[in-house]
Design a protein around this motif. Structure first.
Motif, PDB file in Angstrom:
ATOM      1  N   MET A  63       0.967  -1.470   0.363  1.00  0.00           N
ATOM      2  CA  MET A  63       0.040   0.115  -0.166  1.00  0.00           C
ATOM      3  C   MET A  63       1.022   1.575  -0.035  1.00  0.00           C
ATOM      4  O   MET A  63       0.350   2.202  -1.175  1.00  0.00           O
ATOM      5  CB  MET A  63      -1.407   0.678   0.981  1.00  0.00           C
ATOM      6  N   PRO A  64       1.503   1.442   1.235  1.00  0.00           N
ATOM      7  CA  PRO A  64       2.479   2.665   0.463  1.00  0.00           C
ATOM      8  C   PRO A  64       3.421   2.652  -0.784  1.00  0.00           C
ATOM      9  O   PRO A  64       3.092   3.895  -1.289  1.00  0.00           O
ATOM     10  CB  PRO A  64       4.234   2.300   1.489  1.00  0.00           C
ATOM     11  N   ALA A  65       3.188   1.251  -1.752  1.00  0.00           N
ATOM     12  CA  ALA A  65       3.726   2.255  -2.794  1.00  0.00           C
ATOM     13  C   ALA A  65       2.903   2.219  -4.250  1.00  0.00           C
ATOM     14  O   ALA A  65       2.776   2.982  -4.468  1.00  0.00           O
ATOM     15  CB  ALA A  65       4.321   0.410  -3.706  1.00  0.00           C
ATOM     16  N   VAL A  66       1.956   1.834  -3.408  1.00  0.00           N
ATOM     17  CA  VAL A  66       0.335   2.512  -4.094  1.00  0.00           C
ATOM     18  C   VAL A  66       0.281   3.847  -4.270  1.00  0.00           C
ATOM     19  O   VAL A  66       0.136   4.416  -4.976  1.00  0.00           O
ATOM     20  CB  VAL A  66      -1.016   1.275  -3.893  1.00  0.00           C
ATOM     21  N   LYS A  67       0.356   4.192  -2.804  1.00  0.00           N
ATOM     22  CA  LYS A  67       0.400   5.136  -2.224  1.00  0.00           C
ATOM     23  C   LYS A  67       1.428   6.686  -3.121  1.00  0.00           C
ATOM     24  O   LYS A  67       0.423   7.272  -3.656  1.00  0.00           O
ATOM     25  CB  LYS A  67      -0.272   5.723  -1.005  1.00  0.00           C
ATOM     26  N   ALA A  68       2.202   6.110  -2.765  1.00  0.00           N
ATOM     27  CA  ALA A  68       3.511   7.162  -3.767  1.00  0.00           C
ATOM     28  C   ALA A  68       3.620   6.864  -4.877  1.00  0.00           C
ATOM     29  O   ALA A  68       3.849   8.435  -5.927  1.00  0.00           O
ATOM     30  CB  ALA A  68       5.088   5.925  -3.492  1.00  0.00           C
ATOM     31  N   THR A  69       2.606   5.956  -5.245  1.00  0.00           N
ATOM     32  CA  THR A  69       2.429   5.548  -7.470  1.00  0.00           C
ATOM     33  C   THR A  69       2.081   6.840  -7.208  1.00  0.00           C
ATOM     34  O   THR A  69       1.656   8.264  -8.465  1.00  0.00           O
ATOM     35  CB  THR A  69       2.757   4.518  -7.768  1.00  0.00           C
ATOM     36  N   ALA A  70       0.883   6.524  -6.576  1.00  0.00           N
ATOM     37  CA  ALA A  70      -0.332   7.472  -7.638  1.00  0.00           C
ATOM     38  C   ALA A  70      -0.413   9.143  -7.042  1.00  0.00           C
ATOM     39  O   ALA A  70      -0.522   9.868  -7.477  1.00  0.00           O
ATOM     40  CB  ALA A  70      -2.150   7.933  -5.830  1.00  0.00           C
ATOM     41  N   ALA A  71       0.809   9.809  -5.775  1.00  0.00           N
ATOM     42  CA  ALA A  71       0.610  11.188  -5.325  1.00  0.00           C
ATOM     43  C   ALA A  71       2.199  11.274  -6.621  1.00  0.00           C
ATOM     44  O   ALA A  71       2.121  12.521  -7.216  1.00  0.00           O
ATOM     45  CB  ALA A  71       1.399  10.932  -4.657  1.00  0.00           C
ATOM     46  N   LYS A  72       2.793  10.417  -6.988  1.00  0.00           N
ATOM     47  CA  LYS A  72       3.873  10.619  -7.904  1.00  0.00           C
ATOM     48  C   LYS A  72       3.413  11.022  -9.340  1.00  0.00           C
ATOM     49  O   LYS A  72       3.574  12.034 -10.361  1.00  0.00           O
ATOM     50  CB  LYS A  72       4.746  10.018  -8.256  1.00  0.00           C
ATOM     51  N   LEU A  73       2.042   9.931  -9.930  1.00  0.00           N
ATOM     52  CA  LEU A  73       0.699  10.468 -10.719  1.00  0.00           C
ATOM     53  C   LEU A  73       0.212  11.974 -10.458  1.00  0.00           C
ATOM     54  O   LEU A  73      -0.059  12.025 -11.889  1.00  0.00           O
ATOM     55  CB  LEU A  73       0.367   9.312 -11.077  1.00  0.00           C
ATOM     56  N   GLY A  74      -0.058  12.490  -9.667  1.00  0.00           N
ATOM     57  CA  GLY A  74      -1.013  13.369  -9.594  1.00  0.00           C
ATOM     58  C   GLY A  74      -2.784  13.279  -9.514  1.00  0.00           C
ATOM     59  O   GLY A  74      -3.345  13.866  -9.971  1.00  0.00           O
TER      60      GLY A  74
END
Length: 111
Positions: A63-74
């Protein structure tokens, strides 16, 4: 697993457009996107499907990877997560993966 394409991507033996990586997960763009943003988040260890998860902490590591990916993609706060489990549910690669979809209106049921 030698014949798993997602393991090959994790091991850099197959190319992929990587979006995010940490010690537990790799996120890369889907080669057949179903939305303007369509990324797959996979564990670096081979796990065949959600049914094959032995260690329930795997989800808390992904889940941290999911959240970080979403944040990186805006796309934080405006995305859909999908996990298909088994061929009859649409899982085409036997390696656990989370689809992150965004960039357009996503209706339910899909279609």
């Amino acid at each position: 697993m030698e014949s798993c394409p997602f393991c090959a991507i994790v091991q850099k033996r197959l190319p992929a457009e990587t979006v995010y990586e940490d010690e537990n997960a790799l996120a890369f763009r889907d080669i057949r996107p179903q939305a303007p943003v369509h990324v797959l988040i996979v564990p670096k260890e081979h796990v065949g499907s959600a049914d094959d998860v032995q260690d329930p902490t795997l989800w808390s590591r992904l889940m941290p990877a999911v959240k970080a990916t979403a944040a990186k993609l805006g796309v934080s706060g405006g995305y859909r997560l999908v996990v298909n489990c088994g061929e009859s549910a649409g899982q085409t690669v036997p390696h656990l993966h989370i689809h992150l979809l965004a960039g357009r209106g996503l209706q339910w049921p899909p279609g």
